[in-house]
Write an enzyme that holds these catalytic residues in place. Structure first.
Site, PDB file in Angstrom:
ATOM      1  N   LYS A  33     -43.793  11.269 -31.251  1.00  0.00           N
ATOM      2  CA  LYS A  33     -42.591  10.441 -31.133  1.00  0.00           C
ATOM      3  C   LYS A  33     -42.691   9.547 -29.896  1.00  0.00           C
ATOM      4  O   LYS A  33     -42.346   8.364 -29.944  1.00  0.00           O
ATOM      5  CB  LYS A  33     -41.338  11.337 -31.083  1.00  0.00           C
ATOM      6  CG  LYS A  33     -41.022  11.943 -32.440  1.00  0.00           C
ATOM      7  CD  LYS A  33     -39.991  13.054 -32.413  1.00  0.00           C
ATOM      8  CE  LYS A  33     -39.887  13.683 -33.804  1.00  0.00           C
ATOM      9  NZ  LYS A  33     -38.958  14.816 -33.881  1.00  0.00           N
ATOM     10  N   ASP A  39     -31.184  11.529 -34.326  1.00  0.00           N
ATOM     11  CA  ASP A  39     -31.635  12.331 -35.468  1.00  0.00           C
ATOM     12  C   ASP A  39     -30.626  12.329 -36.618  1.00  0.00           C
ATOM     13  O   ASP A  39     -30.931  12.793 -37.713  1.00  0.00           O
ATOM     14  CB  ASP A  39     -31.877  13.784 -35.021  1.00  0.00           C
ATOM     15  CG  ASP A  39     -33.363  14.089 -34.904  1.00  0.00           C
ATOM     16  OD1 ASP A  39     -34.168  13.374 -35.541  1.00  0.00           O
ATOM     17  OD2 ASP A  39     -33.705  15.036 -34.173  1.00  0.00           O
ATOM     18  N   GLN A  51     -35.474  18.196 -29.722  1.00  0.00           N
ATOM     19  CA  GLN A  51     -36.451  18.697 -30.694  1.00  0.00           C
ATOM     20  C   GLN A  51     -36.081  20.117 -31.133  1.00  0.00           C
ATOM     21  O   GLN A  51     -35.842  20.987 -30.299  1.00  0.00           O
ATOM     22  CB  GLN A  51     -37.855  18.668 -30.064  1.00  0.00           C
ATOM     23  CG  GLN A  51     -38.970  19.073 -31.012  1.00  0.00           C
ATOM     24  CD  GLN A  51     -39.114  18.097 -32.182  1.00  0.00           C
ATOM     25  OE1 GLN A  51     -39.110  16.886 -32.014  1.00  0.00           O
ATOM     26  NE2 GLN A  51     -39.232  18.630 -33.387  1.00  0.00           N
TER      27      GLN A  51
END
Ligand code: NAP
Length: 281
Positions: A53, A120, A97
């Site tokens: 990422k 997200d 994460q």
């Protein structure tokens, strides 16, 4: 033989556009689009995802700020950081994460991320907007990427019969909502579904998000269907999907490979969410 949907190529095209938008943002606002990436603990798969990422941010001209914590950090400390990032005008997106260590309450942590920086798309406010059919800048990345892959085939979604196998909050439910919003007739299957094959065989668009290697076999697929394989199952050092690619590709019209299908799109959509968030602040 099915046409293979090249997720890497579609993601590369999208990333090029994201890069151009990020450059425009810099020219307009005098700062880079900013993504904060938070990782807790030493999960090896998470370390790879986070590295990828951050690399993708660099490629697209997005400034990434990484925050790494030991697995035993208190949840309150993590929430403190999230509040600081929520208030930081240089940060447009926040990504925590997953999975978090066992002593933490993932939902409680994610709920602290501002819905306006929810890169997200997991916050209840953004999931709720999707459910209500309202416009939202932040849609869960994997489902958003799946929609791009389906569209890349030129398939008209409206009026088609779509079957989703899996009902998780991060893939199954949001992709079902996105397909519904695109006017497909959607059926969601799960572990308690009876006669799965009878249902999947009706699908013009079949999305498998289960986590069971080669669950979907050729006899479960309608000829000419668009088959999207979300599964990422690691066995003996190799990666395999939820779809028996060799068999199903003889029946389907379009199919995503694993790797190189849905995976590359997830990161591209994370960046897309972040840039969308930056422009709409
Ligand atoms: P998950 O939370 O474990 O959900 C799996 C779903 O599959 C559940 O709804 C479960 O039903 C259903 N299921 C399990 N066995 C089944 C069966 N035999 N028949 C029909 N349905 C069954 O998984 P997830 O997070 O959605 O992820 C699914 C897969 O996608 C995993 O392999 C994951 O690694 C992969 N993934 C890939 C990406 C990517 O970027 N490529 C992103 C996210 C996830 P119940 O609800 O009844 O338990």
């Amino acid at each position: 033989m099915a046409e293979i949907i090249d997720g890497k190529a579609v993601a590369a095209e999208i990333k090029q556009k994201i890069k151009e938008r990020a450059e425009r943002f810099l020219a307009l606002r005098g700062r880079r689009v900013g993504l904060a990436v938070v990782k807790v603990g030493e999960d090896p798969a998470s370390a790879v995802y986070v590295r990828n990422k951050i690399k993708a941010c660099e490629q697209c001209g997005i400034a990434s700020s990484a925050f790494y914590f030991d697995a035993d950090i208190e949840q309150s400390k993590l929430i403190e950081l999230i509040h600081t990032l929520n208030a930081d005008a240089n940060i447009d997106g926040i990504l925590v994460q997953l999975p978090l260590p066992k002593h933490m309450d993932e939902r409680a942590v994610l709920a602290e991320i501002s819905p306006e920086k929810d890169a997200d798309g997991f916050h209840a406010v953004n999931a709720g907007r999707l459910f209500l059919g309202e416009k939202t800048r932040f849609v869960a990345c994997t489902p958003r990427g799946i929609m791009e892959l389906i569209r890349s085939t030129g398939t008209e979604i409206a009026g088609k019969r779509a079957v989703v196998i899996g009902r998780s909050n991060i893939v199954g439910k949001p992709i079902a909502m996105l397909l519904l919003a695109a006017d497909a007739t959607v059926t969601v299957c799960h572990s308690k579904t009876k006669d799965l094959k009878e249902i999947t065989k009706t699908a013009d668009i079949l999305v498998a998000a289960v986590g069971k290697p080669k669950l979907v076999t050729a006899d479960m697929v309608k000829r000419g269907a668009v088959v999207i394989d979300v599964g990422m199952n690691r066995a003996d050092g190799t990666l395999c999907g939820d779809v028996d690619f060799d068999g199903v590709s003889k029946v389907a019209g379009h199919i995503t490979p694993v790797p190189g299908g849905v995976g590359p799109m997830t990161i591209a959509m994370l960046l897309q969410n972040t840039v969308d968030g930056a422009f709409d602040e």
